[in-house]
Enzyme design. Sequence first.
Site, PDB file in Angstrom:
ATOM      1  N   GLY A  81      43.686  46.642  43.111  1.00 16.77           N
ATOM      2  CA  GLY A  81      44.455  45.505  43.285  1.00 16.77           C
ATOM      3  C   GLY A  81      43.641  44.702  44.294  1.00 16.77           C
ATOM      4  N   THR A  82      43.735  43.167  44.197  1.00 17.84           N
ATOM      5  CA  THR A  82      42.807  42.335  44.722  1.00 17.84           C
ATOM      6  C   THR A  82      42.938  42.150  46.266  1.00 17.84           C
ATOM      7  OG1 THR A  82      44.214  40.558  44.329  1.00 17.84           O
ATOM      8  CG2 THR A  82      42.503  41.134  42.620  1.00 17.84           C
TER       9      THR A  82
END
Length: 281
Positions: A81-82
């Site tokens: 995930g970012t």
Amino acid sequence: MKLLLIHTGGTIGMAETSEGLAPRKGLVEEATAERLPAGAVLTADVFDPLLDSADVGPAHWNRMLETVRRHPDAAVIITHGTDTMAFTGAALSQALAGESRRVILCGSMLPLGHNGDAEGNLDLAISATASKEPGVFLAFAGKLLAADGLVKHDSHEADAFRAQPQATPDVPQRRTFEDRKLAILTLSPGIPAEAVKAMLERLDGAVLRIFGAGTAMNDTILLSVLAEAVRNGKRLRAVSQCEAGGLSPGAYAAGAGLWSKGIENGGTETPEAALIHLWLN
């Protein structure tokens, strides 16, 4: 070609459910397998449960490192995930320094199958494994970015990351992440010295985000709190609240009190990179 895929979770592998987007096993593995060149052999290590990157921490970095090291001959892609990509980028970059490994991080702002950035980012990550240049990189928005100094500067747009150049890291004293209590503390106008003291009493060390090129408030109580923490063996490492430029201790008198207390100079390090430095050195 041998490819190791470590799928930790994140938006790239989510699908629509009745309650909104949620991780779905198999999506990233299938999309990766479909894109591999003929003859490539894929090994997938999938976290169970898949994680929102907000939940990623030192134990997960250790698992990634252990898996990478178990496959010394494989190219590596890690999907993630970012939101905490910058922390993981710094963690892997510093922990793998000197090991001549190439690791490509990959994530997206929209999931696979949503006419967004996921497919392009994954294609770029796969193509980036062909190079032998060592290091940890992020494949995102058509760019391959050095992952040691990532900054997520946009919470919505596809071009969400910048790479802040970092000094060449020393080979770390530690190769994995021990159970230590570390945090990033931001000095802000009016912050109570008592609050900082309470935090530092619970920590083994901290990154201090200070002003500009290296200044801080001339609060004698706060400075005494910091000095006491250093005397007690707690490492405090300073970085700038500015995204670029770094620190220049001594440039302003307003920072003299701070720097006289034994605070470490993080230079141009991002807060994430400075935190990892404390963890590994």
